[in-house]
Design a protein around this motif. Structure first.
Motif, PDB file in Angstrom:
ATOM      1  N   LYS A 178     -26.062  -4.829   0.819  1.00 38.92           N
ATOM      2  CA  LYS A 178     -25.927  -6.173   0.252  1.00 38.92           C
ATOM      3  C   LYS A 178     -26.713  -6.290  -1.057  1.00 38.92           C
ATOM      4  O   LYS A 178     -26.223  -6.854  -2.040  1.00 38.92           O
ATOM      5  CB  LYS A 178     -26.436  -7.206   1.270  1.00 38.92           C
ATOM      6  N   ALA A 179     -27.933  -5.757  -1.077  1.00 38.22           N
ATOM      7  CA  ALA A 179     -28.772  -5.808  -2.280  1.00 38.22           C
ATOM      8  C   ALA A 179     -28.149  -4.994  -3.409  1.00 38.22           C
ATOM      9  O   ALA A 179     -28.165  -5.414  -4.569  1.00 38.22           O
ATOM     10  CB  ALA A 179     -30.170  -5.296  -1.970  1.00 38.22           C
ATOM     11  N   PHE A 180     -27.592  -3.837  -3.063  1.00 43.21           N
ATOM     12  CA  PHE A 180     -26.949  -3.004  -4.081  1.00 43.21           C
ATOM     13  C   PHE A 180     -25.744  -3.712  -4.695  1.00 43.21           C
ATOM     14  O   PHE A 180     -25.570  -3.733  -5.913  1.00 43.21           O
ATOM     15  CB  PHE A 180     -26.534  -1.657  -3.487  1.00 43.21           C
ATOM     16  N   HIS A 181     -24.917  -4.311  -3.849  1.00 42.62           N
ATOM     17  CA  HIS A 181     -23.742  -5.022  -4.356  1.00 42.62           C
ATOM     18  C   HIS A 181     -24.139  -6.250  -5.191  1.00 42.62           C
ATOM     19  O   HIS A 181     -23.490  -6.544  -6.200  1.00 42.62           O
ATOM     20  CB  HIS A 181     -22.809  -5.432  -3.215  1.00 42.62           C
ATOM     21  N   ALA A 182     -25.187  -6.941  -4.778  1.00 40.55           N
ATOM     22  CA  ALA A 182     -25.655  -8.098  -5.552  1.00 40.55           C
ATOM     23  C   ALA A 182     -26.187  -7.650  -6.910  1.00 40.55           C
ATOM     24  O   ALA A 182     -25.893  -8.271  -7.935  1.00 40.55           O
ATOM     25  CB  ALA A 182     -26.745  -8.834  -4.780  1.00 40.55           C
ATOM     26  N   GLU A 183     -26.923  -6.554  -6.930  1.00 39.39           N
ATOM     27  CA  GLU A 183     -27.453  -6.033  -8.186  1.00 39.39           C
ATOM     28  C   GLU A 183     -26.321  -5.531  -9.082  1.00 39.39           C
ATOM     29  O   GLU A 183     -26.311  -5.778 -10.291  1.00 39.39           O
ATOM     30  CB  GLU A 183     -28.442  -4.892  -7.905  1.00 39.39           C
ATOM     31  N   TYR A 184     -25.352  -4.875  -8.495  1.00 38.79           N
ATOM     32  CA  TYR A 184     -24.217  -4.332  -9.249  1.00 38.79           C
ATOM     33  C   TYR A 184     -23.384  -5.466  -9.861  1.00 38.79           C
ATOM     34  O   TYR A 184     -22.985  -5.396 -11.022  1.00 38.79           O
ATOM     35  CB  TYR A 184     -23.354  -3.460  -8.338  1.00 38.79           C
ATOM     36  N   SER A 185     -23.131  -6.509  -9.081  1.00 45.04           N
ATOM     37  CA  SER A 185     -22.326  -7.627  -9.606  1.00 45.04           C
ATOM     38  C   SER A 185     -23.103  -8.394 -10.691  1.00 45.04           C
ATOM     39  O   SER A 185     -22.490  -8.899 -11.642  1.00 45.04           O
ATOM     40  CB  SER A 185     -21.911  -8.573  -8.479  1.00 45.04           C
ATOM     41  N   THR A 186     -24.404  -8.485 -10.561  1.00 41.75           N
ATOM     42  CA  THR A 186     -25.223  -9.128 -11.596  1.00 41.75           C
ATOM     43  C   THR A 186     -25.158  -8.328 -12.897  1.00 41.75           C
ATOM     44  O   THR A 186     -24.993  -8.908 -13.964  1.00 41.75           O
ATOM     45  CB  THR A 186     -26.693  -9.253 -11.120  1.00 41.75           C
ATOM     46  N   GLN A 187     -25.277  -7.023 -12.802  1.00 43.22           N
ATOM     47  CA  GLN A 187     -25.201  -6.178 -13.997  1.00 43.22           C
ATOM     48  C   GLN A 187     -23.812  -6.210 -14.607  1.00 43.22           C
ATOM     49  O   GLN A 187     -23.656  -6.202 -15.822  1.00 43.22           O
ATOM     50  CB  GLN A 187     -25.565  -4.715 -13.652  1.00 43.22           C
ATOM     51  N   LYS A 188     -22.784  -6.308 -13.771  1.00 38.43           N
ATOM     52  CA  LYS A 188     -21.414  -6.371 -14.260  1.00 38.43           C
ATOM     53  C   LYS A 188     -21.178  -7.679 -15.011  1.00 38.43           C
ATOM     54  O   LYS A 188     -20.480  -7.712 -16.024  1.00 38.43           O
ATOM     55  CB  LYS A 188     -20.444  -6.235 -13.082  1.00 38.43           C
ATOM     56  N   ASN A 189     -21.740  -8.775 -14.507  1.00 39.58           N
ATOM     57  CA  ASN A 189     -21.586 -10.078 -15.170  1.00 39.58           C
ATOM     58  C   ASN A 189     -22.320 -10.140 -16.500  1.00 39.58           C
ATOM     59  O   ASN A 189     -21.894 -10.838 -17.426  1.00 39.58           O
ATOM     60  CB  ASN A 189     -22.087 -11.207 -14.252  1.00 39.58           C
TER      61      ASN A 189
END
Length: 192
Positions: A179-190
């Motif tokens: 969950k933390a990885f996906h949240a970090e990845y989506s933040t960086q993508k945005n």
């Protein structure tokens, strides 16, 4: 941030779980067949006939409970006895032929991997934490299978609460890291 704090707590909690009872190396049936329990029958034959059976059963139960405690180990004790009995200088080819060596080696790998997971959670490398968490869970499952195959474990009741809590903690750690990885990845993508 919330997942980061959870991961750090879960990785730290693993080392507390290692203090809990993990494994009893003898089943109830094999403990009951120990000479110490059989000897109580011979010693107690001299007791008065009226309460001979009651006294004998009580003494057997006391010895059985004491023996269960003697043969129940936590994770750290299992590691220590493994390294104490088979010192690094004494390892030879016969060590690798002993099937009970492999589950204990898995414990060593789980311990080292747990230290790495703890360090990596503080560095906030969630993807690596996720992968190492899966590796830890696979090692734990492999050690259970190896213990059953080596016949160290004859009964499922020999696994104590530490095993179950470590499995649960590992699953929660994996899910939280994912969950933390996906949240970090989506933040960086945005941001991009």
């Amino acid at each position: 941030m919330k997942n980061s704090l959870k991961l750090k707590a879960l990785a730290s909690f693993t080392f507390l779980i290692f203090f809990l009872p993990f494994l009893r190396t003898c089943s109830d049936q094999s403990i009951k067949s120990f000479p110490r329990l059989e000897a109580t029958e011979l010693v107690d034959k001299s007791i008065d006939v009226d309460y001979e059976e009651q006294k004998l059963n009580q003494k057997k139960e006391e010895i059985l409970e004491e023996s269960k405690k003697d043969f129940t180990f936590n994770f750290y004790e299992l590691l220590f006895t493994t390294l104490e009995e088979k010192k690094l200088q004494e390892y030879d080819s016969s060590t690798f032929k002993d099937i009970s060596f492999y589950p204990l080696f898995c414990y060593l790998l789980i311990f080292v991997n747990s230290i790495i997971i703890l360090i990596i959670t503080f560095i906030e490398k969630y993807r690596l934490t996720y992968k190492l968490g899966i590796f830890n869970l696979v090692l734990l499952i492999c050690s259970v299978v190896a213990l059953i195959l080596s016949e160290v474990v004859e009964d499922i009741n020999q696994f104590k609460i530490g095993y179950y809590l470590l499995i649960l903690n590992s699953i929660i750690l994996i899910l939280t890291a994912r969950k933390a990885f996906h949240a970090e990845y989506s933040t960086q993508k945005n941001i991009l």
